[in-house]
Design a protein around this motif. Structure first.
Motif, mmCIF file in Angstrom:
data_model
loop_
_atom_site.group_PDB
_atom_site.id
_atom_site.type_symbol
_atom_site.label_atom_id
_atom_site.label_comp_id
_atom_site.label_asym_id
_atom_site.label_seq_id
_atom_site.Cartn_x
_atom_site.Cartn_y
_atom_site.Cartn_z
ATOM 1 N N LEU A 144 13.628 55.400 34.299
ATOM 2 C CA LEU A 144 13.414 53.966 34.180
ATOM 3 C C LEU A 144 14.014 53.200 35.350
ATOM 4 N N LEU A 145 14.686 53.898 36.243
ATOM 5 C CA LEU A 145 15.383 53.257 37.352
ATOM 6 C C LEU A 145 14.642 53.466 38.667
ATOM 7 N N TYR A 187 21.007 53.447 42.301
ATOM 8 C CA TYR A 187 19.814 53.089 41.545
ATOM 9 C C TYR A 187 19.802 51.601 41.194
ATOM 10 N N TRP A 188 18.584 51.100 41.022
ATOM 11 C CA TRP A 188 18.359 49.711 40.598
ATOM 12 C C TRP A 188 17.712 49.735 39.216
ATOM 13 N N ASP A 189 18.298 48.991 38.296
ATOM 14 C CA ASP A 189 17.737 48.888 36.957
ATOM 15 C C ASP A 189 16.886 47.624 36.895
ATOM 16 N N PRO A 190 15.545 47.745 36.863
ATOM 17 C CA PRO A 190 14.690 46.557 36.892
ATOM 18 C C PRO A 190 14.782 45.709 35.627
ATOM 19 N N LYS A 191 15.300 46.276 34.540
ATOM 20 C CA LYS A 191 15.423 45.501 33.301
ATOM 21 C C LYS A 191 16.672 44.630 33.306
ATOM 22 N N THR A 192 17.780 45.193 33.739
ATOM 23 C CA THR A 192 19.045 44.446 33.725
ATOM 24 C C THR A 192 19.381 43.847 35.086
ATOM 25 N N LEU A 193 18.601 44.211 36.138
ATOM 26 C CA LEU A 193 18.845 43.763 37.520
ATOM 27 C C LEU A 193 20.237 44.171 37.993
ATOM 28 N N ALA A 194 20.642 45.350 37.560
ATOM 29 C CA ALA A 194 21.960 45.876 37.938
ATOM 30 C C ALA A 194 21.796 47.046 38.894
ATOM 31 N N VAL A 195 22.783 47.240 39.747
ATOM 32 C CA VAL A 195 22.817 48.373 40.666
ATOM 33 C C VAL A 195 23.879 49.353 40.188
ATOM 34 N N LEU A 196 23.503 50.625 40.126
ATOM 35 C CA LEU A 196 24.422 51.677 39.715
ATOM 36 C C LEU A 196 24.610 52.646 40.865
ATOM 37 N N GLN A 197 25.863 52.895 41.210
ATOM 38 C CA GLN A 197 26.158 53.865 42.251
ATOM 39 C C GLN A 197 27.131 54.884 41.682
ATOM 40 N N ASP A 198 26.729 56.162 41.733
ATOM 41 C CA ASP A 198 27.512 57.237 41.114
ATOM 42 C C ASP A 198 27.801 56.910 39.644
ATOM 43 N N ASN A 199 26.763 56.362 38.983
ATOM 44 C CA ASN A 199 26.814 56.019 37.551
ATOM 45 C C ASN A 199 27.737 54.849 37.228
ATOM 46 N N HIS A 200 28.172 54.124 38.235
ATOM 47 C CA HIS A 200 29.041 52.974 37.999
ATOM 48 C C HIS A 200 28.361 51.713 38.521
ATOM 49 N N PRO A 201 28.436 50.601 37.778
ATOM 50 C CA PRO A 201 27.814 49.356 38.234
ATOM 51 C C PRO A 201 28.511 48.795 39.472
ATOM 52 N N VAL A 202 27.723 48.222 40.355
ATOM 53 C CA VAL A 202 28.241 47.569 41.550
ATOM 54 C C VAL A 202 28.160 46.063 41.341
ATOM 55 N N ALA A 203 29.278 45.383 41.501
ATOM 56 C CA ALA A 203 29.317 43.942 41.269
ATOM 57 C C ALA A 203 28.602 43.200 42.391
ATOM 58 N N LEU A 204 27.605 42.380 42.028
ATOM 59 C CA LEU A 204 26.871 41.558 42.978
ATOM 60 C C LEU A 204 26.850 40.115 42.489
ATOM 61 N N THR A 205 26.844 39.183 43.409
ATOM 62 C CA THR A 205 26.698 37.791 43.022
ATOM 63 C C THR A 205 25.247 37.556 42.592
ATOM 64 N N SER A 206 24.975 36.413 41.969
ATOM 65 C CA SER A 206 23.614 36.112 41.529
ATOM 66 C C SER A 206 22.662 36.013 42.716
ATOM 67 N N ASN A 207 23.137 35.457 43.836
ATOM 68 C CA ASN A 207 22.291 35.355 45.027
ATOM 69 C C ASN A 207 21.976 36.732 45.608
ATOM 70 N N MET A 208 22.962 37.618 45.614
ATOM 71 C CA MET A 208 22.731 38.984 46.091
ATOM 72 C C MET A 208 21.703 39.684 45.211
ATOM 73 N N THR A 209 21.829 39.512 43.898
ATOM 74 C CA THR A 209 20.898 40.137 42.967
ATOM 75 C C THR A 209 19.485 39.615 43.176
ATOM 76 N N THR A 210 19.361 38.303 43.355
ATOM 77 C CA THR A 210 18.044 37.701 43.580
ATOM 78 C C THR A 210 17.421 38.217 44.865
ATOM 79 N N LEU A 211 18.222 38.320 45.907
ATOM 80 C CA LEU A 211 17.706 38.801 47.183
ATOM 81 C C LEU A 211 17.326 40.275 47.093
ATOM 82 N N LEU A 212 18.143 41.077 46.446
ATOM 83 C CA LEU A 212 17.841 42.499 46.319
ATOM 84 C C LEU A 212 16.555 42.703 45.529
ATOM 85 N N LYS A 213 16.363 41.930 44.492
ATOM 86 C CA LYS A 213 15.120 42.005 43.711
ATOM 87 C C LYS A 213 13.925 41.668 44.591
#
Length: 239
Positions: A5-6, A14-40
């Protein structure tokens, strides 16, 4: 983690298109809302350049805010720091591209022409940046299908294959698609070097330079469907 699903951004990232979260080595990476919008936005436009102006208004969505390319550069710089695994390229003119990660893709650069030459369908590449969009490459299947040598074809526009048979609706579709730089598939009446009629299922696709999104070539794929067309005509006469 259900990786099916990723979207894989890079190895172990990995990028989770449902939660708009980034996972690296199975751990979430903290991004600001602007970073998340741009990455999407980058992921939705994989391998395609996006101008800093488009990014600016997509992120801030405020036409009262004055455009400043420095804001974009800072935002991308911060994403690169948080996610060094990403391949974000800068191009002249203030464009940015997120390169799509591809697992285990062999380097076939030295064999591309051999691969094209051994394809079963006829292939042509033409250059729309030259006068009259001349053919610059044909494969062996093309020369076998039409009876011309590569030397007799290269430098000419593909229209010579219609001979004097220019009253074809498919030709109007081809011209429109070429002008609009779009894909098209039509069946045309073409003629071999000896004058034999061939019903050619032609697919034309524009090829763009991913660095600047400018049209570079047109790829043509020719498929001989004469037997099918003759069968269709026989059935029509029987009805």
């Amino acid at each position: 983690m259900n990786e099916t699903l990723l979207i894989k951004l890079s190895k172990n990232c990995y990028w989770d298109p449902k939660t708009l979260a980034v996972l690296q080595d199975n751990h979430p990476v903290a991004l600001t809302s602007n970073m998340t919008t741009l990455l999407k936005l980058f992921i939705e436009h994989y391998d395609r350049p996006i101008s800093s102006v488009d990014i600016f208004f997509h992120i801030w969505d405020d036409y009262d805010k004055e455009f400043n390319p420095k804001h974009i550069r800072n935002l991308i710089s911060n994403i690169r720091k948080r996610l060094p695994c990403l391949m974000i390229n800068n191009y002249y003119g203030g464009h940015y591209v997120l390169k799509k990660f591809r697992d285990n893709i062999p380097d076939i650069t030295d064999y591309v022409l051999e691969i094209l030459d051994q394809a079963k369908n006829g292939l042509t590449i033409s250059d729309p940046n030259q006068p009259d969009n001349p053919i610059i490459f044909v494969n062996e299947a093309f020369t076998d299908l039409f009876g011309y040598t590569a030397e007799e074809v290269i430098g000419r526009n593909c229209r010579f294959l219609q001979g004097d048979d220019r009253d074809q609706t498919g030709l109007d579709e081809v011209r429109e698609a070429v002008n609009k730089q779009q894909d098209v598939t039509v069946t045309l009446r073409n003629y071999t070097k000896s004058g034999e009629l061939i019903f050619n299922e032609l697919t034309i696709s524009p090829i763009f330079d991913k660095k600047n999104n400018k049209l570079k070539y047109f790829l043509g794929v020719q498929k001989n469907v004469t037997a099918i067309q003759k069968l269709i005509q026989q059935i029509k006469r029987m009805i």
